[in-house]
Write a protein that holds these residues in place. Structure first.
Motif, PDB file in Angstrom:
ATOM      1  N   TRP A 457       0.837  -1.191   0.000  1.00 14.57           N
ATOM      2  CA  TRP A 457       0.000   0.000   0.000  1.00 14.57           C
ATOM      3  C   TRP A 457       0.876   1.248   0.000  1.00 14.57           C
ATOM      4  N   GLY A 491      -8.788  -1.281   4.875  1.00 13.79           N
ATOM      5  CA  GLY A 491      -8.946  -0.572   3.613  1.00 13.79           C
ATOM      6  C   GLY A 491      -8.383  -1.285   2.401  1.00 13.79           C
ATOM      7  N   ARG A 492      -8.086  -2.588   2.497  1.00 12.13           N
ATOM      8  CA  ARG A 492      -7.570  -3.301   1.318  1.00 12.13           C
ATOM      9  C   ARG A 492      -8.649  -3.333   0.227  1.00 12.13           C
ATOM     10  N   PRO A 493      -8.303  -2.956  -1.035  1.00 10.60           N
ATOM     11  CA  PRO A 493      -9.322  -2.926  -2.093  1.00 10.60           C
ATOM     12  C   PRO A 493      -9.843  -4.335  -2.379  1.00 10.60           C
ATOM     13  N   ASP A 495     -11.357  -5.304  -5.206  1.00 13.15           N
ATOM     14  CA  ASP A 495     -11.145  -5.722  -6.602  1.00 13.15           C
ATOM     15  C   ASP A 495      -9.673  -5.873  -6.954  1.00 13.15           C
ATOM     16  N   SER A 497      -7.326  -3.605  -6.917  1.00 14.31           N
ATOM     17  CA  SER A 497      -6.715  -2.404  -7.481  1.00 14.31           C
ATOM     18  C   SER A 497      -5.648  -1.862  -6.520  1.00 14.31           C
ATOM     19  N   GLU A 498      -5.086  -0.712  -6.885  1.00  9.71           N
ATOM     20  CA  GLU A 498      -4.004  -0.128  -6.089  1.00  9.71           C
ATOM     21  C   GLU A 498      -4.490   0.224  -4.690  1.00  9.71           C
ATOM     22  N   TRP A 499      -3.733  -0.167  -3.683  1.00  8.31           N
ATOM     23  CA  TRP A 499      -4.076   0.099  -2.275  1.00  8.31           C
ATOM     24  C   TRP A 499      -3.472   1.451  -1.897  1.00  8.31           C
ATOM     25  N   ASP A 519      -9.766   5.672   1.507  1.00  4.52           N
ATOM     26  CA  ASP A 519      -9.102   4.400   1.223  1.00  4.52           C
ATOM     27  C   ASP A 519     -10.012   3.600   0.297  1.00  4.52           C
ATOM     28  N   PRO A 520      -9.467   2.649  -0.471  1.00  8.73           N
ATOM     29  CA  PRO A 520     -10.262   1.918  -1.475  1.00  8.73           C
ATOM     30  C   PRO A 520     -11.048   0.766  -0.876  1.00  8.73           C
ATOM     31  N   GLY A 521     -10.996   0.591   0.440  1.00 11.92           N
ATOM     32  CA  GLY A 521     -11.738  -0.503   1.051  1.00 11.92           C
ATOM     33  C   GLY A 521     -13.227  -0.237   1.087  1.00 11.92           C
ATOM     34  N   SER A 559     -16.470   3.018  -1.647  1.00 14.84           N
ATOM     35  CA  SER A 559     -15.256   3.007  -0.837  1.00 14.84           C
ATOM     36  C   SER A 559     -15.436   3.903   0.381  1.00 14.84           C
TER      37      SER A 559
END
Length: 582
Positions: A457, A491-493, A495, A497-499, A519-521, A559
């Motif tokens: 991340w 917050g780990r994505p 799909d 994608s970039e964390w 965050d993408p989570g 997200s």
């Protein structure tokens, strides 16, 4: 001695010593009268300017009060229209429910208005007034016919005598539309002037002030005090009202003679920002003059006392003129005494000046020692907090319970954020404020290193210049620590994608600072979780936000995003800051 020599020279010119004394005191009396007259003229101009400034302030207060009162009434009208449009008037239970809701809404207004619902034929369906009776009709009222002709939104009626209370009222009303958009009736709020005028009792003035509401066509709606309100019912607008509405300006002022009380009045008017309404505040010029005369009365008495004193002095001056030589000798002795007293006073001033300089030097030395002690205290607090972090970390290594180790790790993170604050305070020259971008940047770097997953991340920090006091910076740092730590945990994505965890600072408006964490989570399962219950993290977010007088909101979307807005003054430019330090 100078006065005595001047009088002697005047006597030598043939005017006579006694004549010179008389002319001198006549001149003094004229000068005193001229000074008092000049001061009185300046005082009246200044007092009138203050009265006009007070009138401007009163117009702001009265206009704001009108806007708030009308906004509250309009909100209740809109809610009442929505309720009336969906009520089945053949169902007594639905009617009872509507009456209960409407009475509850009407009770929320401080002026306690009468809320009425009229059907399409002008018959009364419901009223919150105890004086209303079922035979009352509204089909001939201007507000009813206006809504019947089309949807005109919020309507202000003219001032008229109410059917139930027999007192001057005006009506705010909105149209009720049927299912097909046809006219289905009117919801009206009858505003009782006496109750509305009572709400202006808190707007005090030193003068005879009055407040008047006008429609855009100049028709009066409300006046406080209500002394001449009944005379306004059914009458055309006054010349002053017509002048105000023809100006087509948001605000202005003028002087008119009232057609009701015959007084010359200065008025200030303002147009409402949201409603077709003018608010006029006026004061009587006679009341201003009377108040000024009352305020200056002590000065007039003082002036008369001065003139009487001059006349009394003239009597003794004439006697003095007969014994000139003795008085001259006495004045010479007094001059020597004054010179001696003056020399003694100068010596005392010199000694006092030296004492003050020594005290100032001691105070500067004490301030310097205080700054050094504060830096030392911050240094020791930082070392103590680092020791606490080390003890908590060792305790976490020894614990076999994952939950305990996790909680100790969170505690270490929070204590480290506070320790970094004290480190910044003893390293900077400004111990009363913290450079927020530098402080948060270091905190985020420490958090990024502490997780050990930097390859998975990334933290992106977008700062703006801002400086806060330590009392604000510590809670804000704990908030960032809590939110970024939460992003590392949850917050780990989904799909793949970039964390990327983003911390963004911005200035939504002057004097405000906005801090957003993304965050993408996945977002919160329940958006209201932030404002009710929740775990320790949520409780900390709520508590710390209140501590910095801020607001916190959860962003919408799949997200997670959270926004915090708090008061923060604009950061000084570098040159200005150096100048302030100097």
């Amino acid at each position: 001695m100078g006065i005595g020599f001047g009088l002697r020279a005047a006597a030598a010119d043939g005017g006579g010593l006694l004549g010179s004394v008389r002319r001198l005191f006549l001149l003094l009396v004229c000068v005193v009268l001229l000074l008092f007259a000049s001061f009185a003229a300046w005082s009246f101009h200044h007092y009138r300017s203050e009265a006009f400034a007070e009138l401007e302030i009163l117009s702001h207060l009265a206009s704001g009060h009108a806007d708030r009162s009308l906004q509250a009434a309009d909100i209740i009208l809109e809610e009442a229209v929505a309720l009336a449009a969906t009520t089945d008037w053949n169902d007594q239970g639905a009617i009872d429910h509507l009456e209960e809701r409407l009475r509850e809404q009407a009770s929320r207004l401080s002026a306690r208005p009468r809320l009425s619902v009229w059907d399409a034929q002008g018959g009364l369906r419901f009223s919150t007034s105890n004086l209303a009776h079922p035979d009352m009709r509204a089909e001939h009222r201007s507000y009813f016919t206006a809504h019947k002709s089309g949807n005109i939104g919020l309507f202000f009626s003219e001032l008229f005598i109410g059917q139930s209370g027999k007192r001057p009222i005006f009506v705010l009303s909105r149209r009720i539309d049927g299912p097909a958009g046809e006219f289905a009736g009117v919801v009206a709020v009858a505003v009782d002037m006496e109750l509305l005028a009572e709400s202006y009792n808190g707007i005090k003035s030193r003068h005879d002030r009055s407040v008047l509401w006008l429609r855009e066509d100049g028709q009066p709606l409300m006046r406080d005090p209500m002394e001449y309100l009944e005379k306004m019912v059914g009458q055309p607008p006054s010349p002053a009202s017509e002048w105000v509405v023809t100006q087509q300006q948001r605000e202005g002022h003028a002087t008119w003679r009232s057609i009701y009380d015959g007084k010359l009045r200065t008025l200030v008017y303002r147009k409402s920002n949201e409603f077709p309404l003018y608010v006029l505040v006026s004061v009587s010029e006679m009341a201003v003059a009377a108040a000024w005369a009352k305020s200056i009365l002590p000065l007039v008495l003082f002036g008369l006392a001065c003139i009487a004193s001059l006349l009394w002095l003239r009597h003794y001056a004439l006697r003095w003129a007969k014994r000139e030589e003795g008085y001259l000798a006495l004045l010479a002795g007094m001059n020597d005494s004054l010179q001696s007293s003056n020399n003694e006073l100068e010596q005392r001033v010199a000694r006092r000046t030296r004492d003050l300089e020594e005290q100032s030097t001691a105070l500067l030395r004490a301030l310097s020692e205080k700054d050094s002690l504060l830096r030392e205290v911050n240094h020791r607090i930082k070392n103590s907090l680092q020791l606490v972090c080390s003890l908590l970390t060792l305790q976490g290594y020894k614990s076999q319970e994952p939950g305990v180790r996790h909680q100790l790790a969170e505690a270490v993170s929070r204590v480290s954020a506070i320790a970094r604050m004290h480190e910044r305070l003893y390293l900077t020259d400004k111990i009363k404020e913290v450079d927020l971008p530098e402080y948060l940047g270091g905190l985020l770097t420490d958090l990024e290193r502490s997780t050990g997953d930097g390859a998975l991340w990334q933290v992106r920090f977008s700062p703006v210049p801002a400086r806060l006091s330590p009392d604000q910076a510590v809670p804000l740092a704990l908030l960032v620590n809590e939110l970024v730590t939460n992003a590392f945990k949850y917050g780990r994505p989904i799909d793949g994608s970039e964390w990327l965890v983003q911390v963004v600072m911005s200035r939504p408006e002057p004097g405000k600072l906005q801090l957003e964490v993304f965050d993408p989570g996945p977002g919160l399962p329940d958006p209201d979780l932030l404002h009710k219950g929740g775990n320790l993290g949520m409780q900390l977010v709520r508590s710390l936000t209140r501590q910095i007088n801020g607001t916190v909101t959860i962003g919408e979307g799949p997200s997670f995003s959270l926004r915090i807005i708090l008061p923060c003054p604009e950061a000084e430019a570098p040159a200005d800051a150096e100048k302030a330090d100097a």
